[in-house]
Design a protein around this motif. Structure first.
Motif, short mmCIF file in Angstrom:
data_model
loop_
_atom_site.label_atom_id
_atom_site.label_comp_id
_atom_site.label_asym_id
_atom_site.label_seq_id
_atom_site.Cartn_x
_atom_site.Cartn_y
_atom_site.Cartn_z
N UNK A 111 0.78 -1.23 0.00
CA UNK A 111 0.00 0.00 0.00
C UNK A 111 0.81 1.28 0.00
N UNK A 112 2.13 1.17 -0.17
CA UNK A 112 3.00 2.35 -0.13
C UNK A 112 3.34 2.79 -1.55
N UNK A 113 3.12 4.08 -1.86
CA UNK A 113 3.33 4.57 -3.22
C UNK A 113 4.44 5.60 -3.32
N UNK A 114 5.07 5.95 -2.20
CA UNK A 114 6.15 6.92 -2.23
C UNK A 114 7.47 6.28 -2.60
N UNK A 115 8.58 6.81 -2.03
CA UNK A 115 9.92 6.32 -2.34
C UNK A 115 10.48 5.57 -1.13
N UNK A 116 11.04 4.40 -1.37
CA UNK A 116 11.72 3.63 -0.34
C UNK A 116 13.21 3.69 -0.61
N UNK A 117 13.95 4.23 0.34
CA UNK A 117 15.36 4.50 0.14
C UNK A 117 16.14 3.75 1.21
N UNK A 118 16.95 2.82 0.78
CA UNK A 118 17.78 2.05 1.70
C UNK A 118 19.25 2.34 1.42
N UNK A 119 20.14 1.69 2.16
CA UNK A 119 21.56 2.06 2.15
C UNK A 119 22.21 1.91 0.79
N UNK A 120 21.68 1.05 -0.09
CA UNK A 120 22.31 0.87 -1.39
C UNK A 120 21.70 1.78 -2.45
N UNK A 169 19.73 4.98 9.08
CA UNK A 169 18.53 4.14 9.19
C UNK A 169 18.59 2.97 8.22
N UNK A 170 17.86 1.94 8.55
CA UNK A 170 17.77 0.79 7.65
C UNK A 170 16.95 1.15 6.41
N UNK A 171 15.93 2.00 6.61
CA UNK A 171 15.03 2.34 5.51
C UNK A 171 14.46 3.73 5.74
N UNK A 172 14.37 4.50 4.66
CA UNK A 172 13.68 5.79 4.68
C UNK A 172 12.46 5.66 3.79
N UNK A 173 11.30 5.86 4.39
CA UNK A 173 10.04 5.76 3.66
C UNK A 173 9.53 7.18 3.41
N UNK A 174 9.80 7.70 2.23
CA UNK A 174 9.38 9.06 1.90
C UNK A 174 7.95 9.02 1.37
N UNK A 175 7.05 9.50 2.18
CA UNK A 175 5.61 9.38 1.91
C UNK A 175 5.12 10.48 0.98
N UNK A 176 4.09 10.16 0.20
CA UNK A 176 3.47 11.18 -0.64
C UNK A 176 2.02 11.42 -0.26
#
Length: 480
Positions: A23-32, A51-58
């Motif tokens: 259900x997530x439509x933004x950007x998922x940004x991890x270390x790689x 962080x392990x994961x950055x969930x940039x929400x829209x």
């Protein structure tokens, strides 16, 4: 170093995420991810977390999905709005950052004088839209301050003496709770949560949108700084104390002690010269402001007087280049009473003893509408204080001023000890004694907040903040 805009991170270089969130439509940004280092950087360059994961929400649905994902996978959660977060709690190590900085929409109803603002917006976004209609509400004194962080902690700014704190103008908020549920909080819906959000910080959920009351302001206001030599600090403060004692609510002032920054309008021969600078903003007719400010402007022959009619939206951004993204910041802060002579002597003795030319002290005059609001009517504490002061060590990456000016800040703070009257929670740093969070509210308000926390976040999921633990749980903060 500058913080990238939403358009610069994620878009155009999006890579397949390591994980997927239903259900997530933004950007998922991890270390790689190519943008990982940009995405984890915050305003305070002294903070370096991974962080392990950055969930940039829209949108709000993304926030709900990210909270539920984090709970399902037992991940630490940090919440990032759009702004500063000097304490660094907007990012965590080895957890998930739920990042709202792409959610910056602002909608204004000029007839009803209301604005709806998403949780990642900056005050510059709000002022840009509201000033189109000659409207504003109390916001920060720097345009890249985040709406969410400033509001949830209380919200001090140029307009507070006339129109109250930002929380005094909050009408409703949409909140994603620790269970991943979306609630609307207002005087009529979940009023206990609404009370707690107005000063209790990010302890109770992720606020995805705010509804604010607006007021007629500008578009032009009488505003600007007045500068005196640092050697005159004591006498300037004594005059200032007497001047603001009877100042009308329309006049907001902030006193800054430090080297004159190279801002537009400040002559080059004054750049980096130690000065006392009184910033002013009169939220009323300009001709009235001219009369009110005349005695201050004539006091002790200022080095420079830049007070004049100016667009409110321009004044709100006039200090932006003095508090740059990516510089290193270390703060101590407290509320103060009226400026007695012995307190003035302490300030004058310590204010200019820093080493970095970028370090400074800022003192905000409160009172007015701030102190007339009922104590305990919102979660903002210490409404009867006269001033809020921050002692700000600032140095560039790679400079060697950090240890010296951190020590200066701590020494100055210790010297203010007998004058302290609580603290503004948004001015707390990342290495504070947990008892300072209680100091920000007083015992009665703090204990009530702990009860609301126990109802809406009994597991203390949202603890990467100036933490208020659920009732019976000792408060904790996250060290820098």
């Amino acid at each position: 170093m500058t913080t990238p805009t939403t358009a610069e991170v994620g878009r155009g270089s999006r890579e397949p995420p390591v994980v997927e969130i239903d259900g997530f439509r933004g950007w998922l940004i991890s270390a790689d991810h190519a943008d990982y280092d940009l995405a984890r950087a915050i305003w305070n360059g002294a903070i370096d977390r991974r962080p392990r994961l950055i969930a940039r929400c829209i949108g709000t649905a993304d926030v709900v999905a990210a909270v539920r994902f984090a709970r399902d996978h037992d991940l630490e959660i940090a919440i990032r709005g759009g702004g500063h977060n000097v304490a660094g709690t907007a990012v965590c190590d080895d957890g998930i950052v739920i990042d709202l900085s792409a959610m910056r929409a602002v909608r204004v109803d000029p007839a009803d004088r209301r604005a709806w603002v998403q949780g990642g917006a900056l005050w510059g976004d709000v002022d840009h839209e509201t000033q189109l209609h000659g409207l504003a509400t109390t916001g920060g004194i720097v345009s890249h301050t985040g709406v969410a962080g400033l509001t949830l902690g209380g919200g001090i700014g140029w307009l507070m003496r006339k129109y109250g704190l930002t929380v005094d103008n909050l009408l409703a908020a949409e909140v994603v709770t620790a269970d991943g549920e979306l609630l609307r909080a207002s005087e009529d819906e979940h009023p206990d949560l609404f009370w707690a959000l107005r000063g209790g910080g990010g302890n109770f959920g992720v606020v995805t949108s705010f509804e604010f009351r607006l007021h007629s302001v500008g578009p032009a206001v009488l505003a600007g700084p007045i500068l005196w030599d640092a050697a005159d600090a004591g006498e300037v403060l004594r005059f200032y104390r007497d001047f603001v004692r009877d100042a009308p609510d329309e006049l907001g002032t902030v006193v800054r002690f430090g080297a004159a920054p190279p801002l537009p309008g400040i002559p080059e021969d004054l750049h980096w010269r130690p000065v006392v600078m009184v910033g002013t903003c009169y939220a009323g007719p300009i001709e009235d402001g001219e009369r009110v400010l005349r005695p201050l402007r004539a006091s002790r022959t200022p080095l420079l007087d830049l007070v004049g009619p100016t667009p409110y939206v321009g004044w709100q951004s006039s200090l932006d280049s003095a508090v740059v993204h990516g510089w290193n910041y270390y703060w101590k802060a407290t509320h103060l009473p009226e400026l007695r002579d012995d307190l003035i002597d302490v300030i004058a003795e310590h204010a200019f003893s820093c080493s970095s030319p970028r370090s400074y002290v800022a003192m905000f005059h409160l009172k007015g509408a701030v102190s007339r609001a009922a104590e305990g009517g919102t979660a903002f504490g210490n409404r009867q204080a006269s001033h809020a002061i921050t002692l700000d060590a600032v140095w560039l990456p790679g400079e060697n001023f950090g240890d010296q000016d951190t020590a200066w800040t701590r020494g100055f703070f210790a010297a203010l000890g007998r004058f302290r009257e609580g603290v503004y929670v948004n001015f707390l740093g990342g290495d504070e004694d947990p008892d300072r969070v209680r100091e920000a509210y007083g015992d009665a308000v703090y204990d009530r907040l702990a009860g609301v926390k126990a109802k809406y976040d009994p597991d203390n999921v949202f603890h990467h903040n100036q933490n208020i633990g659920p009732r019976e749980m000792k408060a904790r903060t996250v060290a820098t």
